[in-house]
Write a protein that holds these residues in place. Structure first.
Motif, PDB file in Angstrom:
ATOM      1  N   ASP A 275       0.829  -1.040   0.095  1.00  0.00           N
ATOM      2  CA  ASP A 275      -0.051   0.087  -0.041  1.00  0.00           C
ATOM      3  C   ASP A 275       1.083   1.162  -0.022  1.00  0.00           C
ATOM      4  O   ASP A 275       1.754   1.398   0.917  1.00  0.00           O
TER       5      ASP A 275
ATOM      6  N   GLN B 127       1.005   8.766  10.940  1.00  0.00           N
ATOM      7  CA  GLN B 127       0.130   7.543  11.015  1.00  0.00           C
ATOM      8  C   GLN B 127       0.560   6.414  11.969  1.00  0.00           C
ATOM      9  O   GLN B 127       0.009   5.213  11.807  1.00  0.00           O
TER      10      GLN B 127
ATOM     11  N   TYR C 235       2.480  -1.024   4.423  1.00  0.00           N
ATOM     12  CA  TYR C 235       1.726   0.202   4.387  1.00  0.00           C
ATOM     13  C   TYR C 235       3.084   0.981   4.513  1.00  0.00           C
ATOM     14  O   TYR C 235       3.665   1.086   5.557  1.00  0.00           O
TER      15      TYR C 235
ATOM     16  N   PHE D 211      -1.744   2.976  12.537  1.00  0.00           N
ATOM     17  CA  PHE D 211      -1.477   1.421  11.961  1.00  0.00           C
ATOM     18  C   PHE D 211      -1.505   0.644  13.439  1.00  0.00           C
ATOM     19  O   PHE D 211      -1.741  -0.657  13.042  1.00  0.00           O
TER      20      PHE D 211
ATOM     21  N   VAL E  52       3.748   4.406   4.731  1.00  0.00           N
ATOM     22  CA  VAL E  52       2.711   5.585   5.034  1.00  0.00           C
ATOM     23  C   VAL E  52       3.525   6.452   6.123  1.00  0.00           C
ATOM     24  O   VAL E  52       4.139   5.861   6.877  1.00  0.00           O
TER      25      VAL E  52
ATOM     26  N   TYR F 209     -11.863   6.708   9.152  1.00  0.00           N
ATOM     27  CA  TYR F 209     -10.733   6.245   8.415  1.00  0.00           C
ATOM     28  C   TYR F 209     -10.286   4.807   9.030  1.00  0.00           C
ATOM     29  O   TYR F 209     -10.003   3.795   8.340  1.00  0.00           O
TER      30      TYR F 209
ATOM     31  N   HIS G 248       3.689  13.221  -0.649  1.00  0.00           N
ATOM     32  CA  HIS G 248       3.524  11.876  -1.258  1.00  0.00           C
ATOM     33  C   HIS G 248       4.556  11.207  -1.922  1.00  0.00           C
ATOM     34  O   HIS G 248       4.608  10.082  -2.158  1.00  0.00           O
TER      35      HIS G 248
ATOM     36  N   SER H  95      -0.860   6.259  -2.356  1.00  0.00           N
ATOM     37  CA  SER H  95      -2.262   6.629  -1.564  1.00  0.00           C
ATOM     38  C   SER H  95      -2.427   8.115  -1.538  1.00  0.00           C
ATOM     39  O   SER H  95      -2.886   8.565  -0.382  1.00  0.00           O
TER      40      SER H  95
ATOM     41  N   HIS I 214      -4.297   3.022  -2.393  1.00  0.00           N
ATOM     42  CA  HIS I 214      -5.486   3.121  -1.405  1.00  0.00           C
ATOM     43  C   HIS I 214      -5.868   4.416  -1.201  1.00  0.00           C
ATOM     44  O   HIS I 214      -5.679   5.360  -0.367  1.00  0.00           O
TER      45      HIS I 214
ATOM     46  N   ASP J  91      -9.986   1.075   7.257  1.00  0.00           N
ATOM     47  CA  ASP J  91      -8.751   0.340   7.286  1.00  0.00           C
ATOM     48  C   ASP J  91      -8.781  -1.268   7.720  1.00  0.00           C
ATOM     49  O   ASP J  91      -8.278  -1.848   7.611  1.00  0.00           O
TER      50      ASP J  91
ATOM     51  N   ASN K 199      -4.604  11.686  -1.715  1.00  0.00           N
ATOM     52  CA  ASN K 199      -6.197  12.084  -1.621  1.00  0.00           C
ATOM     53  C   ASN K 199      -6.834  12.581  -2.759  1.00  0.00           C
ATOM     54  O   ASN K 199      -6.089  13.565  -3.640  1.00  0.00           O
TER      55      ASN K 199
HETATM   56  N1  ARG Z   1      -4.547   8.832   2.006  1.00  0.00           N
HETATM   57  C1  ARG Z   1      -3.963   8.626   2.996  1.00  0.00           C
HETATM   58  C2  ARG Z   1      -3.053   9.927   3.282  1.00  0.00           C
HETATM   59  O1  ARG Z   1      -2.794  10.637   2.343  1.00  0.00           O
HETATM   60  C3  ARG Z   1      -2.781   7.812   2.997  1.00  0.00           C
HETATM   61  C4  ARG Z   1      -3.462   6.110   3.015  1.00  0.00           C
HETATM   62  C5  ARG Z   1      -2.508   4.997   3.345  1.00  0.00           C
HETATM   63  N2  ARG Z   1      -3.006   3.859   3.325  1.00  0.00           N
HETATM   64  C6  ARG Z   1      -3.945   3.407   4.227  1.00  0.00           C
HETATM   65  N3  ARG Z   1      -4.325   2.045   3.934  1.00  0.00           N
HETATM   66  N4  ARG Z   1      -4.396   4.076   5.177  1.00  0.00           N
HETATM   67  O2  ARG Z   1      -2.772  10.358   4.261  1.00  0.00           O
END
Ligand code: ARG
Length: 579
Positions: free
Chosen positions: A118, A338, A332, A342, A334, A310, A132, A121, A158, A314, A123
Motif C-alpha cells: 500500500d 500515522q 503500508y 496502524f 505511509v 478512516y 506523497h 495513496s 489506497h 482500514d 487524496n
Molecule cells: N490517503 C492517506 C493519506 O494521504 C494515506 C493512505 C494510506 N493507506 C492506508 N491504508 N491507510 O494520508
C-alpha cells in the motif's frame, strides 16, 4: 549461486558444530579492508556466553574451518575476530559465472511471500504534493525489489477518495465552480473550490451547515452528489496517472477508501459481536487498555452520528487483502504521523486472530532549504507536477552544458531520465526515517552520491564499448543476445580485484534491503561500486591494454554497467546511453 557471505557462513557453522559449539551469527563484510573481506565475531559472542577467552575460542574454531576454495587461511585479530580474505582465483571464477547470469548472482527468496504494498495513496480533489513522493518512491522501489527476489506482489493505491473533504468539494462545485478552469487544470480548480469553501465555512455558520448537509446527502447516496463525487474522483485519478506515467510507477489495483464503503457496517457489527468493540458515549470504539501507549487512544469505528472513520475502512481493507486477495504479508508505506493509527489497526487484526505479517513502513519529512517542511513561497505544499517539471528543466540545462552535441529530442529524453532519477535517488539514498533537505544543486550534481553520478558512470562504460571494436562490443556487452563468449578473467591489479569483489556483493546487498526496508543500503552500495569503478578505470587502461588483460577488463566494465543498470532499475531509476 551461493554468495561468498553465505558460503563462509555455512563453513563457519560447520566448523562450530565440529568444535561442539552452537551457531553464533552470520559472517559479515568487514568495514576496514585491512582486516580482509569478511569477518565473524562468533568467538567473542561464544566466549561471553561461556566465560572463556575469545582468542582461544577463535583459534579453536579456525582449526576446524575448511574454507580453502574460497578464502586465504583465516586469521584471528583484535579481541577475537576471525577474518577472511577472498582468494583471487575464487573471485575470478565468480566473475566469470556472473557474466553469464541474468540475475547477476541474486538468488530468489526460498520462502516467497504474497505481499500487498500500500503506497502513494494520495487524496482525491487535493493535489499530489511533495509529501506523497516519499511513499510513492519508497513503495515502488520496495515492490520492485520484492518482485525481483521472487515474491508475489500486488501494488495497491489506497486513494483517499471518501471523507469529509467531499462536503466542501460538493458545496464548492455547486456554488463556486468555474468550468473553464476545471477544463484547463482540474485539480487546481478542485483545490481552489475546496479551499474557498473551507474559508467561507470557517467564517459563516450557514455555509458550514450547508457543507455538512452536502456530505450527509452524499453518504445517503443522493444521485446528484454522487455524480459530482464520481466526477471529482475520475478527474483526480486521471491527473495521478499522468504523474505515475512520468515517474514510471505502476499499480496493479486501485482500491480507494470508497471501495470499502458497503463493508463498513459489517465491520462494526462483527467487532461488536466478537466483543472487541463497545459503545461509548454513543460511538462504537475499540479500547486498548492493556497497551500503555494506546490506553488513552481508542479507535472510533463508528461516530455517534453514525458515520464511519478512516480506521473503519482500514479494518475492512485488512480483511479484503487477507481474505479476498489471499495475501500473507501487508506493507503500508505511509508517513510516520500515522504510526498510532496502524498500531491500532494491526492490534485489532491480531485480536481478530489474523496471522498475516503486518508492517507499517514509516518515513520522515522532506524539508525545504530553510530546514522547515518544504512549502512554496506562498506557504502551500509544492505540487508534485511542478517539482518534476523543474527537475527536468534543470537537468536539461546541465546536459546541454556537458554535451552540446546532443540533438534536442535526445537532450529532452535524457533530461527526463536524469531529472526524475535525481529526485528519486535523493529520496531513496537517505535512511527513510531521517528528514532530508530537498536541494536541487545537491541532487543534480555530477559528483557525490547522486543519481547523475551513477548514471554518468554507466554512460562512461557504454562509451567504452562503443569505442571498442564493434565485434568485441557485441561479444561482451550483448546481454540481450545472451551468447557471450567465455572470457578469461584475471584480476592482477589491486583495483581490478577491488572492483570485482564489489561486483560479487550485489547479490548480498539486494536481499538486505528488505530486512528493514532500507533502500539506502542499495543506493550506498551502488555509489561504492561507481567509486570502485572509477578507481579501477584510472589505474587500468582498458581498450589500450594487451590481451588477455583487455578482455578481462572489458568483462569488469560489462558487469559494472550491468549491476549499475539493474541496481538503479530496482530503485525505479533508468539509465541513459549517453549524457
Ligand atoms: N490517503 C492517506 C493519506 O494521504 C494515506 C493512505 C494510506 N493507506 C492506508 N491504508 N491507510 O494520508
Amino acid at each position: 549461486m551461493e554468495t561468498f557471505q553465505a558460503q563462509l557462513t555455512r563453513k563457519l557453522s560447520d566448523a562450530l558444530s565440529s568444535a561442539g559449539l552452537p551457531f553464533a551469527g552470520e559472517v559479515t563484510p568487514t568495514t576496514d579492508p585491512r582486516f580482509g573481506d569478511y569477518q565473524s565475531n562468533a568467538a567473542m559472542v561464544l566466549a561471553k556466553q561461556r566465560g572463556e577467552n575469545p582468542p582461544k575460542i577463535a583459534e579453536r574454531i579456525v582449526s576446524k574451518l575448511d574454507v580453502a576454495g574460497i578464502s586465504e587461511p583465516p586469521s584471528v585479530a583484535g579481541a577475537g575476530f576471525i577474518n577472511f580474505t577472498l582468494k583471487r582465483e575464487a573471485v575470478e571464477k565468480r566473475i566469470a559465472e556472473l557474466l553469464h547470469d541474468e540475475r547477476l548472482g541474486v538468488a530468489t527468496d526460498s520462502s516467497p511471500k504474497k505481499i500487498v504494498v500500500d503506497f502513494g495513496s494520495p487524496n482525491v480533489a487535493k493535489p499530489m504534493h511533495v509529501g506523497h513522493i516519499r511513499s510513492t518512491f519508497l513503495g515502488d522501489a520496495l515492490a520492485r525489489i520484492a518482485e525481483f527476489l521472487g515474491h508475489d506482489v500486488i501494488r495497491d493505491n489506497h486513494v483517499g477518495d471518501w471523507g469529509t473533504q467531499f462536503g466542501m468539494v460538493i458545496w464548492g462545485w455547486k456554488n463556486l465552480l468555474d468550468r473553464e478552469s476545471l477544463k484547463r487544470d482540474p485539480i487546481a480548480e478542485l483545490v481552489r473550490i475546496y479551499k474557498e469553501t473551507n474559508e467561507r465555512a470557517t467564517k459563516d455558520e450557514t455555509v458550514r451547515e450547508a457543507v455538512r448537509a452536502e456530505l450527509v446527502k452524499l453518504q445517503a447516496g443522493d444521485p446528484e452528489n454522487f455524480a459530482i463525487w464520481k466526477q471529482c474522483v475520475g478527474l483526480s485519478l486521471q491527473e495521478f496517472s499522468k504523474a505515475y506515467k512520468l515517474l514510471d510507477v505502476h499499480y496493479d489495483i486501485v482500491r480507494g477508501e470508497s471501495f470499502y464503503n458497503d463493508r463498513l457496517p459489517g465491520v462494526v457489527d462483527r467487532l461488536l459481536k466478537k466483543g472487541l468493540a463497545e459503545i461509548s458515549e454513543g460511538a462504537v470504539c475499540v479500547f486498548f487498555r492493556d497497551i500503555p501507549e494506546l490506553a488513552e487512544k481508542p479507535a472510533i469505528i463508528r461516530k455517534s452520528d453514525g458515520g464511519f472513520n478512516y480506521a473503519t475502512s482500514d479494518i475492512a481493507t485488512v480483511d479484503y487483502r487477507i481474505n479476498d486477495l489471499k495475501r500473507d504479508t501487508l506493507w503500508y508505506v505511509v508517513g510516520a504521523p500515522q504510526t498510532l493509527h496502524f498500531k491500532q489497526i494491526f492490534e485489532i487484526a491480531r485480536r481478530e486472530g489474523e496471522k498475516a505479517d503486518f508492517r507499517h513502513i514509516p518515513f520522515g519529512n522532506v524539508l525545504g532549504e530553510n530546514r522547515k517542511l518544504m512549502k512554496t513561497r506562498s506557504g502551500e505544499n509544492v505540487p508534485l507536477h511542478d517539482l518534476l517539471k523543474e527537475a527536468i528543466t534543470r537537468a536539461e540545462k546541465i546536459i546541454a552544458e556537458k554535451n552540446p552535441e546532443l540533438s534536442e529530442p535526445e537532450r529532452k529524453e535524457i533530461a527526463k531520465i536524469i531529472g526524475i532519477g535525481a529526485v528519486k535517488y535523493a529520496d531513496l539514498s537517505q535512511y527513510r526515517m531521517t528528514d532530508y533537505v530537498f536541494s536541487w544543486d545537491k541532487m543534480l550534481a555530477l559528483h557525490g552520491n547522486t543519481a547523475p553520478y551513477l548514471q554518468n558512470a554507466y554512460v562512461r562504460i557504454r562509451s567504452i564499448f562503443r569505442k571498442a571494436d564493434p565485434s568485441s562490443a557485441q561479444q561482451v556487452f550483448d546481454r540481450a543476445g545472451g551468447s557471450r563468449q567465455q572470457s578469461a578473467v584475471t584480476l592482477a591489479e589491486p583495483t581490478e580485484l577491488g572492483l570485482a569483489k564489489c561486483l560479487c556483493q550485489f547479490a548480498e546487498i539486494v536481499p538486505q534491503v528488505l530486512n528493514d526496508f532500507r533502500t539506502n543500503i542499495l543506493a550506498n552500495y551502488l555509489f561504492e561500486l561507481a567509486n570502485s569503478f572509477h578507481a579501477f578505470y584510472e589505474a587500468c587502461p582498458v581498450l589500450k591494454a594487451e590481451e588477455p588483460a583487455r578482455s578481462s577488463r572489458l568483462v569488469l566494465c560489462d558487469l559494472t554497467g550491468g549491476v549499475l543498470q539493474r541496481g538503479l532499475k530496482l530503485l525505479g531509476i533508468e539509465v541513459p546511453e549517453r549524457m
